[in-house]
Design a protein around this motif. Sequence first.
Motif, PDB file in Angstrom:
ATOM      1  N   GLY A  26      53.942  29.246  69.916  1.00  0.00           N
ATOM      2  CA  GLY A  26      53.572  30.652  69.795  1.00  0.00           C
ATOM      3  C   GLY A  26      53.842  31.198  68.408  1.00  0.00           C
ATOM      4  N   LEU A  27      54.958  30.777  67.803  1.00  0.00           N
ATOM      5  CA  LEU A  27      55.307  31.257  66.463  1.00  0.00           C
ATOM      6  C   LEU A  27      54.395  30.707  65.377  1.00  0.00           C
ATOM      7  N   THR A  28      53.708  29.582  65.637  1.00  0.00           N
ATOM      8  CA  THR A  28      52.823  29.012  64.609  1.00  0.00           C
ATOM      9  C   THR A  28      51.493  29.762  64.510  1.00  0.00           C
ATOM     10  N   HIS A  88      40.520  41.222  65.988  1.00  0.00           N
ATOM     11  CA  HIS A  88      41.741  40.722  66.608  1.00  0.00           C
ATOM     12  C   HIS A  88      42.136  39.419  65.908  1.00  0.00           C
ATOM     13  N   SER A  89      43.422  39.260  65.709  1.00  0.00           N
ATOM     14  CA  SER A  89      43.903  38.019  65.117  1.00  0.00           C
ATOM     15  C   SER A  89      43.821  36.894  66.145  1.00  0.00           C
ATOM     16  N   PRO A  90      43.822  35.625  65.690  1.00  0.00           N
ATOM     17  CA  PRO A  90      43.785  34.514  66.654  1.00  0.00           C
ATOM     18  C   PRO A  90      44.951  34.552  67.632  1.00  0.00           C
ATOM     19  N   GLY A  91      46.132  34.944  67.151  1.00  0.00           N
ATOM     20  CA  GLY A  91      47.283  35.014  68.038  1.00  0.00           C
ATOM     21  C   GLY A  91      47.087  36.022  69.161  1.00  0.00           C
ATOM     22  N   GLU A  92      46.575  37.205  68.812  1.00  0.00           N
ATOM     23  CA  GLU A  92      46.323  38.237  69.831  1.00  0.00           C
ATOM     24  C   GLU A  92      45.247  37.776  70.814  1.00  0.00           C
ATOM     25  N   HIS A  93      44.209  37.087  70.293  1.00  0.00           N
ATOM     26  CA  HIS A  93      43.144  36.606  71.170  1.00  0.00           C
ATOM     27  C   HIS A  93      43.674  35.581  72.160  1.00  0.00           C
ATOM     28  N   ILE A  94      44.481  34.635  71.669  1.00  0.00           N
ATOM     29  CA  ILE A  94      45.035  33.601  72.553  1.00  0.00           C
ATOM     30  C   ILE A  94      46.013  34.221  73.537  1.00  0.00           C
ATOM     31  N   GLU A  95      46.812  35.185  73.061  1.00  0.00           N
ATOM     32  CA  GLU A  95      47.745  35.864  73.961  1.00  0.00           C
ATOM     33  C   GLU A  95      46.987  36.587  75.076  1.00  0.00           C
ATOM     34  N   HIS A  96      45.853  37.213  74.732  1.00  0.00           N
ATOM     35  CA  HIS A  96      45.036  37.914  75.726  1.00  0.00           C
ATOM     36  C   HIS A  96      44.533  36.950  76.804  1.00  0.00           C
ATOM     37  N   LEU A  97      44.254  35.700  76.410  1.00  0.00           N
ATOM     38  CA  LEU A  97      43.765  34.710  77.364  1.00  0.00           C
ATOM     39  C   LEU A  97      44.894  34.127  78.214  1.00  0.00           C
ATOM     40  N   VAL A  98      46.058  33.916  77.586  1.00  0.00           N
ATOM     41  CA  VAL A  98      47.132  33.184  78.258  1.00  0.00           C
ATOM     42  C   VAL A  98      48.053  34.108  79.046  1.00  0.00           C
ATOM     43  N   ARG A  99      48.211  35.362  78.612  1.00  0.00           N
ATOM     44  CA  ARG A  99      49.160  36.259  79.272  1.00  0.00           C
ATOM     45  C   ARG A  99      48.906  36.397  80.775  1.00  0.00           C
ATOM     46  N   PRO A 100      47.648  36.568  81.240  1.00  0.00           N
ATOM     47  CA  PRO A 100      47.444  36.647  82.699  1.00  0.00           C
ATOM     48  C   PRO A 100      47.878  35.381  83.429  1.00  0.00           C
ATOM     49  N   PHE A 147      49.755  20.966  64.949  1.00  0.00           N
ATOM     50  CA  PHE A 147      49.250  22.157  65.645  1.00  0.00           C
ATOM     51  C   PHE A 147      49.100  23.310  64.658  1.00  0.00           C
ATOM     52  N   TRP A 148      50.142  23.531  63.836  1.00  0.00           N
ATOM     53  CA  TRP A 148      50.112  24.609  62.837  1.00  0.00           C
ATOM     54  C   TRP A 148      49.025  24.348  61.789  1.00  0.00           C
ATOM     55  N   TYR A 149      48.911  23.111  61.316  1.00  0.00           N
ATOM     56  CA  TYR A 149      47.946  22.786  60.259  1.00  0.00           C
ATOM     57  C   TYR A 149      46.512  23.020  60.738  1.00  0.00           C
ATOM     58  N   LEU A 150      46.201  22.535  61.940  1.00  0.00           N
ATOM     59  CA  LEU A 150      44.844  22.706  62.456  1.00  0.00           C
ATOM     60  C   LEU A 150      44.521  24.175  62.650  1.00  0.00           C
ATOM     61  N   HIS A 151      45.486  24.939  63.184  1.00  0.00           N
ATOM     62  CA  HIS A 151      45.248  26.367  63.431  1.00  0.00           C
ATOM     63  C   HIS A 151      45.038  27.114  62.117  1.00  0.00           C
ATOM     64  N   ARG A 152      45.883  26.841  61.126  1.00  0.00           N
ATOM     65  CA  ARG A 152      45.792  27.575  59.858  1.00  0.00           C
ATOM     66  C   ARG A 152      44.560  27.195  59.046  1.00  0.00           C
ATOM     67  N   HIS A 153      43.957  26.058  59.334  1.00  0.00           N
ATOM     68  CA  HIS A 153      42.755  25.654  58.606  1.00  0.00           C
ATOM     69  C   HIS A 153      41.483  25.926  59.401  1.00  0.00           C
ATOM     70  N   GLY A 154      41.568  26.809  60.376  1.00  0.00           N
ATOM     71  CA  GLY A 154      40.383  27.308  61.074  1.00  0.00           C
ATOM     72  C   GLY A 154      39.759  26.357  62.054  1.00  0.00           C
ATOM     73  N   VAL A 155      40.491  25.329  62.491  1.00  0.00           N
ATOM     74  CA  VAL A 155      39.950  24.413  63.489  1.00  0.00           C
ATOM     75  C   VAL A 155      39.997  25.109  64.848  1.00  0.00           C
ATOM     76  N   HIS A 156      38.897  25.062  65.605  1.00  0.00           N
ATOM     77  CA  HIS A 156      38.810  25.722  66.905  1.00  0.00           C
ATOM     78  C   HIS A 156      38.528  24.683  67.992  1.00  0.00           C
ATOM     79  N   GLY A 157      38.761  25.093  69.233  1.00  0.00           N
ATOM     80  CA  GLY A 157      38.428  24.237  70.362  1.00  0.00           C
ATOM     81  C   GLY A 157      39.623  23.992  71.263  1.00  0.00           C
TER      82      GLY A 157
END
Length: 430
Positions: free
Chosen positions: A252-254, A265-277, A212-222
């Motif tokens: 979340g920490l990864t 916005h960083s990817p973490g903030e973007h995902i948090e914006h989607l998941v928080r609601p 999960f961390w490797y894919l996220h840090r290497h810009g894999v999306h989807g």
Amino acid sequence: MVSPPGPPPRRQFLGLLPLPERRYLTEALRTETVGGVLLLVAAVAALIWANAWPGSYQQAVHHEIGPSGPLHLHLPLEAWAKDGLLTLFFFVAGIELKREFVAGELRTPSAALLPVMAAVCGVALPAVVFALANSGPGGHPAGWAIPTATDIAFALGVLAVVSSHLPSALRAFLLTLAVVDDLIAILIIAVFYSSGVTYWALAASVAGLVLFWYLHRHGVHGWYLFVPLALLIWALMHESGVHPTVSGVAMGLTLRCHLEDGEEHSPGEHIEHLVRPLSAGIAVPVFALFAAGVPVSGTALRQVFTQAMPLGVVLGLLVGKTVGIFGGTWLTARWTRAELNPRLRWADLFAVSVLAGIGFTVSLLISDLAFPGDQALADLAKEAVLVGSLFCAAVAVLLLKLRNRHYRRLCEEEDGEDVPDLHRRDPATG
């Protein structure tokens, strides 16, 4: 003659936050406030359902769904709410913690010291109070962690219902405190309330986290790639015997929460914006619906104040949390020579400390984990959580209402600073 240098200036805490931080805080707390109101509604609905139609409630709570197979995921709805939906809550908590470490109040040791010490003391003292109350015959020391958690959504829901205008600095302190509190709570759950670890499943879950961390840090999306992977990590963590909400915090920490060139916005903030609601508006209220339905009667309420275990929970929330957070903050400020914002008083911090005694989501979760083989004892602990949280909410509202006019004026000043002065001339352009 050169005069000797004077003492270094005292660092101010609970001062006005920078505008970007206030905007982020406002957006985050707006969602949590709505979620807090829904949480209150769900808790009341659970109490009414469980006491008016107890047979129907128990049938719904214990109704089993899910696939049968090697990962043992055919679970009752209560377990899906506790182990599954709450993982979203802890996933958001993990992102919040990561953001606080890289861009928020925890990014520098001097700024982090106060909320971290407040959170640590706010966890330690309630546990001590509970342990003292349960040190004699008839005590149940296994529940020591029940009164240690702060429920930020419930606290903000209370503020929304009573229309309290709390300044952004106090809200930020409460949020940062709750984030560190959540980290300590998940460490407590992982260390003290996990048993019978299946190491192959734990190793496979950790391998999934690394992927999960490797894919996220290497810009894999989807989402179609990450959501199935996240579900697999959760299922393996559940099978391992470690509480599956740990996987939510770990994922979340990864996530990357710092900005890179060209990003708003960083990817973490973007995902948090989607998941928080989803977390605040669905996951936590549904958990409350299946966890807060405890029988309420005169006998049960008497037991809360006459038996050691529930009394320890109430005192831990009302006394332990308040004294721990306020005392830890005051002592740390004195030790570091920090100076309180002159527009606030120590009484304001005391009121917020009382408000932080509202423990609900994690406290209800630990009530089940602490007494897995005794539903009556778990229900009694939950009743104590509800009573203690109600006391904290009532006292905090009373204290905050005494200063609400002053808070309203501070909030109006902050809102005025958010609006740029269009008539001010720019020195660079004349």
